[in-house]
Design an enzyme around this catalytic site. Structure first.
Site, mmCIF file in Angstrom:
data_model
loop_
_atom_site.group_PDB
_atom_site.id
_atom_site.type_symbol
_atom_site.label_atom_id
_atom_site.label_comp_id
_atom_site.label_asym_id
_atom_site.label_seq_id
_atom_site.Cartn_x
_atom_site.Cartn_y
_atom_site.Cartn_z
ATOM 1 N N GLU A 34 9.994 -34.544 -22.207
ATOM 2 C CA GLU A 34 8.935 -33.592 -21.052
ATOM 3 C C GLU A 34 7.592 -33.982 -21.586
ATOM 4 O O GLU A 34 7.215 -33.797 -22.783
ATOM 5 C CB GLU A 34 9.172 -32.283 -21.229
ATOM 6 C CG GLU A 34 9.336 -31.780 -19.909
ATOM 7 C CD GLU A 34 10.114 -32.220 -18.877
ATOM 8 O OE1 GLU A 34 9.784 -33.328 -18.068
ATOM 9 O OE2 GLU A 34 11.266 -31.686 -18.581
ATOM 10 N N THR A 36 5.840 -36.776 -21.694
ATOM 11 C CA THR A 36 5.809 -38.090 -22.499
ATOM 12 C C THR A 36 5.560 -38.942 -21.651
ATOM 13 O O THR A 36 4.809 -39.950 -22.211
ATOM 14 C CB THR A 36 7.138 -38.097 -23.410
ATOM 15 O OG1 THR A 36 8.175 -38.229 -22.237
ATOM 16 C CG2 THR A 36 7.275 -37.471 -24.617
ATOM 17 N N ASP A 37 5.691 -38.878 -20.387
ATOM 18 C CA ASP A 37 5.528 -40.303 -19.551
ATOM 19 C C ASP A 37 4.067 -40.745 -19.441
ATOM 20 O O ASP A 37 3.840 -41.912 -19.809
ATOM 21 C CB ASP A 37 6.207 -40.058 -18.273
ATOM 22 C CG ASP A 37 5.820 -39.075 -17.154
ATOM 23 O OD1 ASP A 37 4.931 -38.129 -17.751
ATOM 24 O OD2 ASP A 37 6.178 -38.953 -16.006
ATOM 25 N N SER A 126 10.285 -32.377 -5.692
ATOM 26 C CA SER A 126 10.413 -32.443 -4.223
ATOM 27 C C SER A 126 9.318 -33.699 -3.634
ATOM 28 O O SER A 126 9.547 -34.470 -3.007
ATOM 29 C CB SER A 126 10.434 -31.186 -3.706
ATOM 30 O OG SER A 126 9.377 -30.556 -4.008
ATOM 31 N N ASP A 171 9.254 -39.261 -12.275
ATOM 32 C CA ASP A 171 9.890 -38.459 -11.132
ATOM 33 C C ASP A 171 9.794 -39.762 -10.071
ATOM 34 O O ASP A 171 10.916 -39.789 -9.636
ATOM 35 C CB ASP A 171 8.917 -37.637 -10.604
ATOM 36 C CG ASP A 171 8.536 -36.330 -11.615
ATOM 37 O OD1 ASP A 171 9.281 -36.404 -12.455
ATOM 38 O OD2 ASP A 171 7.745 -35.691 -11.158
HETATM 39 C C1 GLA Z 1 5.887 -33.488 -13.608
HETATM 40 C C2 GLA Z 1 5.228 -34.953 -13.503
HETATM 41 C C3 GLA Z 1 5.975 -36.085 -14.654
HETATM 42 C C4 GLA Z 1 5.994 -35.467 -15.666
HETATM 43 C C5 GLA Z 1 6.647 -34.068 -15.745
HETATM 44 C C6 GLA Z 1 6.524 -33.601 -17.130
HETATM 45 O O1 GLA Z 1 6.995 -33.627 -13.095
HETATM 46 O O2 GLA Z 1 5.341 -35.561 -12.176
HETATM 47 O O3 GLA Z 1 5.165 -37.178 -14.179
HETATM 48 O O4 GLA Z 1 4.929 -35.639 -16.511
HETATM 49 O O5 GLA Z 1 5.944 -33.441 -14.988
HETATM 50 O O6 GLA Z 1 7.340 -34.588 -17.927
#
Ligand code: GLA
Length: 385
Positions: A34, A36-37, A126, A171
């Site tokens: 989480e 980390t992206d 969503s 996401d």
């Molecule tokens: C949201 C963001 C994702 C990611 C998460 C945390 O969902 O849209 O890109 O950074 O938070 O991991």
């Protein structure tokens, strides 16, 4: 046929008197990895059985007519002169049009009816689901010939530039690339990924929704992204090869940041630890050590709560309840934070009793009635009709 699909189909027929193309694009869970992206690390998401549905058709003129079935609200604009909408939801569609125009795709007018069963603000993405459904649908009706990875990147950019959240790629990627009964291990730097089978005998992925929706979510999210960049620029002074937190080690973080602002130090420490944790957790998964995997989920929660500071008292309370249950192998808050859901791995034969106990404890503590979702891992964005 799922209810939301039926709804967009029926409303489209009634309002526009034609049969639309219908695209389904799922929300996602993320097992571990989480925040980390956007630090170019790894994530481990999966598409789920809750999705956005867009029913769509081309128009002869350049009008964009949108109808949100669940809100019973419509929005009209044009391809040549669109703007942000105060209503919020149209922006997820318009942001995609904006991106397509920026890469010189000839978007024409269209009608779209939208519905979905991804709970809003619950951390199941969503908004990404709607963006991905929109780009997939527009690609189809206007024959843009976009590849899926291109759609992922454009949908992410749409959120960054038009909606204004500096989100990473997870996401949109999970929504478009999801595969039934598999999690996706994505390297957010190289964008290489692999599908890992995730069908655990007798174990369910259960989401406990705190029902808390903090308006802080997007502003604090952007604060976290800049704190991470700040950390990187300090580390770079000594280690110029470090381009993102993905390239940093715990030793570098300790050496360069422990005397800096505590916030920056903690944020960066969490991210580097989380990347390492994810890699070890994938090993656990490969070796069938699901209880070890679960422990790592708890460690992630600890980090998100204490170091990254994106949890809230309600989520922390749910975690304290899950820890009391031996039928729960692991749990943690999921998504951006400041509310939303706890994701957990629960033994199926104890599921009913556990859900009852946690719902009750949560009610007694907060007087909030929580929703609980038992999720299935499903295929990513696809045409349903
Ligand atoms: C949201 C963001 C994702 C990611 C998460 C945390 O969902 O849209 O890109 O950074 O938070 O991991």
């Amino acid at each position: 046929m799922r209810a939301a699909e039926q709804i967009v189909h029926n409303i489209f027929l009634k309002k526009l008197n034609e049969t639309p193309l219908i695209v389904c694009s799922p929300g996602r869970v993320n097992l571990i990895g989480e925040h980390t992206d956007y630090n170019m690390g790894y994530v481990l998401p999966a598409a789920i059985d809750k999705a956005a549905y867009v029913a769509i058709s081309k128009r002869e003129d350049d009008t964009i007519f949108l109808f949100a079935a669940d809100l019973e609200e419509s929005f009209t604009t044009t391809v040549s002169n669109y703007n942000h909408s105060d209503k919020g939801w149209p922006n997820y569609v318009i942001s995609i049009v904006d991106q397509l125009l920026k890469i010189n795709k000839k978007v024409g007018g269209f009608n779209a009816v939208i519905s979905g069963d991804v709970p809003l603000g619950a951390g199941m993405s969503s908004s990404a689901a709607l963006e991905c459904a929109t780009i997939f649908a527009l690609n189809e009706i206007f024959d843009f010939d976009l590849e899926k990875m291109q759609m992922v990147k454009l949908a992410q950019k749409a959120e960054n530039e038009f909606v204004g959240v500096n989100c990473g790629i997870m996401d949109q990627f999970a929504s478009l690339f999801g595969k039934k009964n598999h999690v996706l291990k994505l390297d957010c730097r190289s964008l290489e990924f692999e599908y890992i089978p995730f069908k655990l005998e007798g174990i369910k992925i259960v989401l406990f929704d705190s029902m808390v929706r903090h308006s802080l979510a997007s502003s604090e999210y952007n604060v976290r992204t800049s704190q991470c960049s700040e950390g990187v620029s300090i580390i770079q002074q000594k280690y110029p090869e470090v381009k993102t937190l993905r390239d940093a080690t715990i030793d570098m973080v300790n050496e360069c940041l422990s005397n800096e602002s505590l916030d920056i130090y903690h944020r960066c420490k969490y991210v580097v630890e989380e990347n390492n944790r994810l890699l070890a957790a994938c090993e656990d998964l490969n070796n069938g050590k699901i209880d070890h995997f679960g422990q790592k989920m708890y460690e992630t929660h600890q980090g998100l709560s204490q170091l990254y500071e994106v949890s809230c008292p309600e989520l922390d309370f749910i975690i304290s309840c899950t820890k009391k249950e031996i039928g729960i192998l692991g749990a943690r808050m999921m998504g951006g934070g400041f509310g939303g859901c706890v994701i957990s791995l629960v033994k199926e034969d104890e599921l009913e009793a556990i859900v009852k106990r946690i719902k009750e404890a949560y009610w007694n503590k907060t007087k909030i009635e929580m929703n609980v979702y038992i999720t299935q891992i499903e295929d990513g964005t696809h045409i349903v009709k």
